[in-house]
Design a protein around this motif. Structure first.
Motif, PDB file in Angstrom:
ATOM      1  N   ARG A 127      -5.074  -1.119   0.166  1.00 35.46           N
ATOM      2  CA  ARG A 127      -5.353   0.279  -0.191  1.00 35.46           C
ATOM      3  C   ARG A 127      -6.284   0.774   0.896  1.00 35.46           C
ATOM      4  NH1 ARG A 127      -5.055   3.685  -4.834  1.00 35.46           N
ATOM      5  NH2 ARG A 127      -3.936   1.937  -5.765  1.00 35.46           N
ATOM      6  N   GLY A 128      -5.831   1.767   1.664  1.00 37.35           N
ATOM      7  CA  GLY A 128      -6.615   2.167   2.819  1.00 37.35           C
ATOM      8  C   GLY A 128      -6.802   0.963   3.724  1.00 37.35           C
ATOM      9  N   VAL A 163      -8.630  -1.716   3.192  1.00 29.58           N
ATOM     10  CA  VAL A 163      -9.092  -2.917   2.481  1.00 29.58           C
ATOM     11  C   VAL A 163      -7.923  -3.628   1.800  1.00 29.58           C
ATOM     12  CG1 VAL A 163     -10.547  -3.695   0.547  1.00 29.58           C
ATOM     13  CG2 VAL A 163     -11.381  -1.917   2.114  1.00 29.58           C
ATOM     14  N   GLU A 179      -6.871  -5.031  -1.328  1.00 27.83           N
ATOM     15  CA  GLU A 179      -7.388  -4.832  -2.687  1.00 27.83           C
ATOM     16  C   GLU A 179      -7.076  -6.026  -3.585  1.00 27.83           C
ATOM     17  OE1 GLU A 179      -5.966  -1.244  -4.654  1.00 27.83           O
ATOM     18  OE2 GLU A 179      -7.769  -1.202  -5.901  1.00 27.83           O
ATOM     19  N   ASN A 222       0.706   6.842  -4.780  1.00 33.17           N
ATOM     20  CA  ASN A 222      -0.018   7.249  -5.982  1.00 33.17           C
ATOM     21  C   ASN A 222       0.814   8.279  -6.745  1.00 33.17           C
ATOM     22  OD1 ASN A 222      -0.479   9.712  -4.746  1.00 33.17           O
ATOM     23  ND2 ASN A 222      -2.714   9.546  -4.778  1.00 33.17           N
ATOM     24  N   ILE A 223       0.203   8.869  -7.767  1.00 36.28           N
ATOM     25  CA  ILE A 223       0.997   9.657  -8.707  1.00 36.28           C
ATOM     26  C   ILE A 223       1.621  10.886  -8.060  1.00 36.28           C
ATOM     27  CG2 ILE A 223       0.855  10.979 -10.875  1.00 36.28           C
ATOM     28  CD1 ILE A 223      -1.367   8.852 -11.636  1.00 36.28           C
ATOM     29  N   VAL A 224       0.957  11.440  -7.076  1.00 38.52           N
ATOM     30  CA  VAL A 224       1.543  12.601  -6.413  1.00 38.52           C
ATOM     31  C   VAL A 224       2.406  12.200  -5.216  1.00 38.52           C
ATOM     32  CG1 VAL A 224      -0.246  14.187  -7.212  1.00 38.52           C
ATOM     33  CG2 VAL A 224      -0.522  13.029  -5.008  1.00 38.52           C
ATOM     34  N   ARG A 254       1.714  10.140  -2.621  1.00 41.68           N
ATOM     35  CA  ARG A 254       1.042   9.857  -1.348  1.00 41.68           C
ATOM     36  C   ARG A 254       0.980   8.336  -1.134  1.00 41.68           C
ATOM     37  NH1 ARG A 254      -5.060  12.073   0.022  1.00 41.68           N
ATOM     38  NH2 ARG A 254      -5.357  10.934   1.984  1.00 41.68           N
ATOM     39  N   ILE A 267      -0.610   5.124  -0.331  1.00 42.20           N
ATOM     40  CA  ILE A 267      -2.026   4.745  -0.319  1.00 42.20           C
ATOM     41  C   ILE A 267      -2.239   3.294   0.111  1.00 42.20           C
ATOM     42  CG2 ILE A 267      -2.908   6.497  -1.907  1.00 42.20           C
ATOM     43  CD1 ILE A 267      -1.824   2.991  -3.003  1.00 42.20           C
ATOM     44  N   TYR A 325     -12.534  -1.840  -4.785  1.00 40.61           N
ATOM     45  CA  TYR A 325     -12.435  -0.451  -5.248  1.00 40.61           C
ATOM     46  C   TYR A 325     -12.660  -0.440  -6.760  1.00 40.61           C
ATOM     47  CZ  TYR A 325     -10.131   0.540  -0.757  1.00 40.61           C
ATOM     48  OH  TYR A 325      -9.832   0.673   0.576  1.00 40.61           O
ATOM     49  N   ARG A 346     -12.038   1.748  -8.858  1.00 37.59           N
ATOM     50  CA  ARG A 346     -10.973   2.468  -9.554  1.00 37.59           C
ATOM     51  C   ARG A 346     -11.528   3.130 -10.824  1.00 37.59           C
ATOM     52  NH1 ARG A 346      -6.036   0.743  -7.500  1.00 37.59           N
ATOM     53  NH2 ARG A 346      -5.337   2.703  -8.408  1.00 37.59           N
ATOM     54  N   CYS A 401      -4.124  16.025 -10.170  1.00 42.48           N
ATOM     55  CA  CYS A 401      -3.984  14.586 -10.417  1.00 42.48           C
ATOM     56  C   CYS A 401      -2.537  14.127 -10.488  1.00 42.48           C
ATOM     57  CB  CYS A 401      -4.710  14.193 -11.702  1.00 42.48           C
ATOM     58  SG  CYS A 401      -4.254  15.147 -13.165  1.00 42.48           S
ATOM     59  N   HIS A 424       2.246  12.131 -15.156  1.00 47.28           N
ATOM     60  CA  HIS A 424       3.014  10.921 -15.502  1.00 47.28           C
ATOM     61  C   HIS A 424       3.106  10.814 -17.013  1.00 47.28           C
ATOM     62  CE1 HIS A 424      -0.463   8.449 -16.751  1.00 47.28           C
ATOM     63  NE2 HIS A 424      -1.082   8.772 -15.648  1.00 47.28           N
ATOM     64  N   ASN A 427      -1.599  12.778 -17.735  1.00 48.74           N
ATOM     65  CA  ASN A 427      -2.165  11.816 -16.783  1.00 48.74           C
ATOM     66  C   ASN A 427      -3.381  11.135 -17.419  1.00 48.74           C
ATOM     67  OD1 ASN A 427      -3.831  10.757 -14.593  1.00 48.74           O
ATOM     68  ND2 ASN A 427      -2.468  11.846 -13.200  1.00 48.74           N
ATOM     69  N   ASN A 428      -3.441   9.822 -17.314  1.00 47.79           N
ATOM     70  CA  ASN A 428      -4.537   9.077 -17.967  1.00 47.79           C
ATOM     71  C   ASN A 428      -5.907   9.512 -17.457  1.00 47.79           C
ATOM     72  OD1 ASN A 428      -5.817   6.672 -16.192  1.00 47.79           O
ATOM     73  ND2 ASN A 428      -3.751   7.113 -15.480  1.00 47.79           N
ATOM     74  N   ALA A 444     -10.708   4.959   0.205  1.00 47.62           N
ATOM     75  CA  ALA A 444      -9.258   5.074   0.071  1.00 47.62           C
ATOM     76  C   ALA A 444      -8.947   6.110  -1.003  1.00 47.62           C
ATOM     77  CB  ALA A 444      -8.654   3.717  -0.277  1.00 47.62           C
ATOM     78  N   VAL A 445      -7.682   6.275  -1.275  1.00 42.66           N
ATOM     79  CA  VAL A 445      -7.243   7.286  -2.235  1.00 42.66           C
ATOM     80  C   VAL A 445      -6.866   6.595  -3.538  1.00 42.66           C
ATOM     81  CG1 VAL A 445      -5.595   9.145  -2.683  1.00 42.66           C
ATOM     82  CG2 VAL A 445      -6.374   8.684  -0.338  1.00 42.66           C
ATOM     83  N   ASP A 446      -7.419   7.079  -4.633  1.00 45.38           N
ATOM     84  CA  ASP A 446      -7.129   6.501  -5.937  1.00 45.38           C
ATOM     85  C   ASP A 446      -5.776   7.002  -6.449  1.00 45.38           C
ATOM     86  OD1 ASP A 446      -7.540   5.034  -8.273  1.00 45.38           O
ATOM     87  OD2 ASP A 446      -9.638   5.651  -8.418  1.00 45.38           O
ATOM     88  N   GLY A 447      -5.323   6.415  -7.548  1.00 48.77           N
ATOM     89  CA  GLY A 447      -4.030   6.796  -8.118  1.00 48.77           C
ATOM     90  C   GLY A 447      -3.929   8.271  -8.439  1.00 48.77           C
ATOM     91  N   CYS A 448      -5.055   8.880  -8.815  1.00 55.03           N
ATOM     92  CA  CYS A 448      -5.056  10.290  -9.218  1.00 55.03           C
ATOM     93  C   CYS A 448      -5.495  11.200  -8.085  1.00 55.03           C
ATOM     94  CB  CYS A 448      -5.968  10.473 -10.422  1.00 55.03           C
ATOM     95  SG  CYS A 448      -7.706  10.172 -10.039  1.00 55.03           S
ATOM     96  N   GLY A 449      -5.613  10.653  -6.875  1.00 53.35           N
ATOM     97  CA  GLY A 449      -5.846  11.488  -5.704  1.00 53.35           C
ATOM     98  C   GLY A 449      -7.279  11.608  -5.238  1.00 53.35           C
ATOM     99  N   ALA A 503     -15.002   1.423  -1.583  1.00 53.03           N
ATOM    100  CA  ALA A 503     -14.987  -0.033  -1.710  1.00 53.03           C
ATOM    101  C   ALA A 503     -16.406  -0.596  -1.742  1.00 53.03           C
ATOM    102  CB  ALA A 503     -14.179  -0.647  -0.572  1.00 53.03           C
ATOM    103  N   ALA A 556      -7.816  -0.085 -12.522  1.00 51.30           N
ATOM    104  CA  ALA A 556      -6.571  -0.653 -12.014  1.00 51.30           C
ATOM    105  C   ALA A 556      -6.857  -1.854 -11.116  1.00 51.30           C
ATOM    106  CB  ALA A 556      -5.790   0.411 -11.247  1.00 51.30           C
TER     107      ALA A 556
END
Lengths: 345, 345
Positions: free
Chosen positions: A21-22, A24, A26, A328-330, A332, A334, B54, B56, B116, B119, B142-143, B194-199, B204, B269
């Protein structure tokens, strides 16, 4: 092509797959892999190939042998689609479901005769469509329903009761155990038996035993007439209808299709992957320590490449399985699931 | 209760969680864990607590601090439900969705203001019901939508543009980075982003840094007035409405509920779990090497028991999370996810 296979080498260093992820890493996965020839010789290995592994769905092509060997497939006029489906973990897509439905009619049984249980189609869009139309989820949607059709068909042909066909002492399972014992070279009296996701027995073979069974499947000429012919028939069916073995977007289907059937690869739950390589006369089996399918997929494609079982052109068409993009959800990108820098070159 | 905590001990031996099927261990997971006090001292550890992880979703309660600290929560009259939801990875159950919908009205925004992504609800029955009624899947499901509501509410209160609130240079994310830096003691200028699942950005931190942040969250008295008060407010909200933090059948909700809020545990996550233990003045952070949530769940419950953060009675009520039964499709128990025999006693 045998000359490109390295000489026998056994190592306890497992294969490493990493999730980025990026910048790193993970998460990290480790896998063992056995590569065996049809004489049962360990050609190459990584990690612990003596470990007891439940083959789970990775052994379905071998579990389908009695369907052909007993003459059941011929008696019921099964085509490539049905035979490939008997070896499948299908996605429950409409064409899988329609094939099972028509096949049930052909053997005079109904969905109620299954003992595998019902679950939503594994193929996401098919699952969503089923629910949006408010249809029932049935045992036909179970990813193992094709395999169970093979079991039921064999029982019908042999005049055996279909009820209880999932139990270890039913003739259907007894025939399968005998085939697995013969092909793996494993003494099944000494291996643990557990219950698979769909209710049938699963036998804890050594990883190299699973690879041996796949190697023998890859070399029908090494087998007695009836068995070799059944292997060839199943190989033909899988090569002709790879979409039946898994489905849209799935790795097993992609490998079989892109290699024109030169590699018969099959996933199993808990990070197992097995493959028969008829062109090389080899079988292989992979087990990811932690059971992650994302790692077994990246491991099998990169080991196939390492062995020369897939060339650069095929690897390019399987690019998203060699290094699997994570989005990811949109949508992108990652990170990736990829072989670690220590991957065998 | 501090007297039951062992003295400082660091070890490189990771925690081991195993997955059984019948008599065989089918898969294996390894986890690292850091336990830290609010002064930042490492109290106990297993595995590699210096690794970059991360956080998360495990850090959501800390990401919610600016919502309270800025006065936004009070200005918009948010109650326990909304504040707990701001710290959640919710299941998209009807009560989560209804709370988000009403909250959107309160701040004068709509679903389209989320960044976000959409889903299906993580809660299976809610997802199935949505599809069977042929309803649309929206960003509200979205969670992370509760967390994003916290971000949007803070931006509205501060008079900042809401567009772009997920970007690292937006004031919303800048405030959160400052909070994480202060609580973890980590120099964020040197950590990968980095970018998380929701953007949104995910930073880290070292595993022990994440545990340090949780320890400080567990000890509001150690913090400056405004921050300590915000921690107390969030703690109260989570303890009052644990169903908002995750949902039906979920471990985070169960731990918070069964301990009456004495343990604030939050999953993330890729096998991350973090917890604040106000009663003990400790924080902990767990990372499973391979990212498996099934292993992080068993690890966190058994470490909480080991630390004395949950007693035998609570452990009994969390029994299915201490040793998690695995069932096949027809509901037959075929194995368990459990601590290995090497688990610390």
């Amino acid at each position: 092509m045998n000359d490109i296979i390295p000489t026998t080498k056994s190592t306890l260093t497992p294969l490493a797959v990493e999730v980025t992820r990026g910048a790193v890493v993970e998460s990290r996965h480790r896998a063992s892999c056995a590569v065996v020839d049809s004489a049962g010789n360990l050609v190459q290995s990584w990690g612990d190939v003596d470990q007891a592994v439940y083959p789970r769905s990775a052994i379905k092509a071998i579990q389908a042998l009695p369907l052909v060997e007993t003459g059941a497939a011929e008696a019921y006029g099964l085509g490539d689609g049905e035979i490939a489906l008997a070896c499948s973990s299908h996605g429950g897509e409409p064409f899988h479901v329609a094939t099972v439905e028509a096949w049930l009619v052909r053997i005079g049984l109904t969905e109620a005769d299954f003992e595998c249980g019902a679950h939503l189609p594994a193929h996401g869009p098919s699952s969503e469509a089923l629910l949006r139309h408010d249809h029932a989820v049935t045992q036909i949607h179970n990813n193992c329903s094709g395999k169970h059709m093979g079991f039921l068909t064999t029982a019908c042909h042999a005049g055996e009761p279909t009820k209880g066909y999932i139990h270890p002492d039913h003739p259907v399972q007894q025939r399968i155990s005998a085939v697995i014992a013969a092909l793996s070279g494993v003494d099944l009296a000494r291996v643990p038996v557990a219950v698979d996701g769909c209710g049938i027995p699963t036998l804890a073979l050594q990883l190299k035993g699973l690879a041996t069974a796949m190697a023998r499947f890859a070399d029908p000429a090494s087998q007695p007439d009836g068995r070799g012919a059944a292997m060839t028939r199943i190989h033909q069916a899988i090569a002709a209808r790879p979409e039946m073995v898994a489905g849209t977007g799935r790795l097993c289907t992609a490998i079989i299709r892109e290699t024109g059937g030169a590699v018969l690869a099959k996933t199993g739950a808990e990070g197992v992957f097995a493959a028969a390589l008829p062109g090389l006369g080899l079988g292989l089996a992979i087990k990811v320590d932690d059971g992650a399918g994302r790692a077994s997929e990246v491991a099998v494609t990169n080991i196939l490449k390492h062995l020369g079982a897939i060339d650069d052109a095929v690897a390019a068409r399987l690019a998203d399985f060699m290094v699997a993009p994570l989005k990811n959800i949109v949508g992108r990108r990652i990170g990736d699931v990829r072989p670690a820098a220590t991957w065998p070159q």
